[in-house]
Enzyme design. Structure first.
Site, PDB file in Angstrom:
ATOM      1  CB  CYS A 113      36.694  -9.246 -17.721  1.00 32.87           C
ATOM      2  SG  CYS A 113      34.947  -9.166 -18.386  1.00 32.87           S
ATOM      3  CG  HIS A 257      36.315  -9.330 -13.631  1.00 32.01           C
ATOM      4  ND1 HIS A 257      35.856  -8.382 -13.865  1.00 32.01           N
ATOM      5  CD2 HIS A 257      35.748 -10.279 -14.285  1.00 32.01           C
ATOM      6  CE1 HIS A 257      34.911  -8.529 -14.595  1.00 32.01           C
ATOM      7  NE2 HIS A 257      34.854  -9.749 -15.103  1.00 32.01           N
ATOM      8  CG  ASN A 287      31.410  -8.451 -15.774  1.00 30.34           C
ATOM      9  OD1 ASN A 287      32.096  -7.512 -15.855  1.00 30.34           O
ATOM     10  ND2 ASN A 287      31.502  -9.469 -16.474  1.00 30.34           N
TER      11      ASN A 287
END
Length: 330
Positions: A113, A257, A287
């Site tokens: 990520c 993020h 995500n």
């Protein structure tokens, strides 16, 4: 020389996977997912056999067409993904061939990520050391083909989506662009979030027993990830601001993020930042891992939330654990 983001674009597959769609595959519901994650839908490659390199090509072509930029002027590529097309090699060379980028160098990185943050940091250093002038920074992921859509995988399957972002980082002598980047890791928590198999450590790359135990799917300790994310996000934001003699009041926009909306809310509350200074689009995309920050930055620009001379903070945390921030003067 300084490095600045000349422009950025993103691409997501055509197929939308809603919460209601997931409720037909596992024991979940639209309300359950929204309450715990803030996600309403995500995009998926479905059965198209598209890999992250394909999504990256689409995002990059959108970017170059928008800029009317000749791809022959690209000097280097940094490609971030945790879901490469092949086990070996990384997706960078696959992308380079599909884009027809001559024989320029490509660097693959796998920081999950935090991939886009790490990729920007690497590209920034190449430009500031005057090795390259125009670097294509990619964050691309195909997560949905790897998820466990049975009840056992509910905690992770509802989170992830597919997508790609492409950013052109260029050299400038003006006082703008990336002011600094700040990167960290802590491998003690490697098993709290990740996919252990397949692995070169074992003679049998993956056995039927591994598949039965679902070890080839991503595993996550949600509580542990939440706890560390809520700690590390504020830390690395403050670190970056202090490095540049800035305060939270100087920041015009924070683009985190898009991991979980509850994490974003907790970080926002901890820092005391108003809603108008934090960008979120997780409800639309879920995500998208290494693509997440890039997609969010693109939409923030499209919505005119960033103006000239604004101070923008990009920040990410994820598997590894890896985390980092980028401080930008737009």
């Amino acid at each position: 020389m300084n490095s600045y983001i000349k422009d950025i674009a993103y691409y997501v597959p055509e197929q939308i996977l809603t919460n209601d769609d997931l409720s037909k595959l596992m024991d979940t519901s639209d309300e359950w997912i929204k309450t715990r994650t803030g996600i309403s839908q995500r995009y998926t490659v479905g059965n198209t056999n598209l890999g992250p390199s394909d999504l990256a090509v689409n995002a990059s072509n959108k970017l170059l067409n928008k800029l009317k930029f000749d791809k022959s002027d690209i000097d280097f590529v940094v490609f971030a993904t945790s879901t490469p097309d092949y086990y070996v090699p990384g997706s960078g060379s696959i992308f380079q061939e599909k884009m027809g980028l001559d024989n320029i160098g490509v660097l693959d990185i796998r920081q999950g990520c935090a991939g886009f943050i790490y990729a920007l940091s690497v590209a920034d250093k190449f430009i500031k050391s005057e090795v390259y002038k125009n670097i294509l920074v990619i964050g691309a992921e195909v997560q949905t083909t790897q998820l466990d859509f049975d009840d056992e995988g509910r905690g992770t399957a509802v989170l992830f989506g597919d997508g790609a972002a492409a950013c052109l980082l260029s050299a400038t002598s003006k006082e703008k662009g990336i002011l600094s980047t700040h990167l960290h890791s802590d491998g003690r928590f490697i098993k709290e979030l990740g996919t252990e198999y397949p692995s070169s450590k074992y003679k049998d790359i993956i056995t039927t027993e591994d598949v039965k135990n679902r070890k080839h799917h991503i595993q996550m300790n949600g509580r542990e990830v939440f706890k560390h994310a809520v700690r590390r996000f504020p830390e690395v934001i403050i670190e970056g601001l202090e490095f540049n003699n800035l305060k939270l009041d100087d920041v015009n926009l924070v683009i985190p993020h898009q991991a979980n909306y509850r994490i974003t809310q907790a970080v926002q509350k901890k820092l005391g930042i108003s809603d108008d200074k934090v960008f979120s689009n997780i409800h639309k995309y879920g995500n998208t891992t290494a693509a997440s920050v890039g997609i969010a930055l693109t939409e923030a620009l499209e919505q005119n939330k960033i103006n000239k001379n604004d101070y923008v903070v990009l920040v990410a945390f994820g598997a590894g654990f890896y985390w980092g921030s980028v401080i930008i003067k737009w």
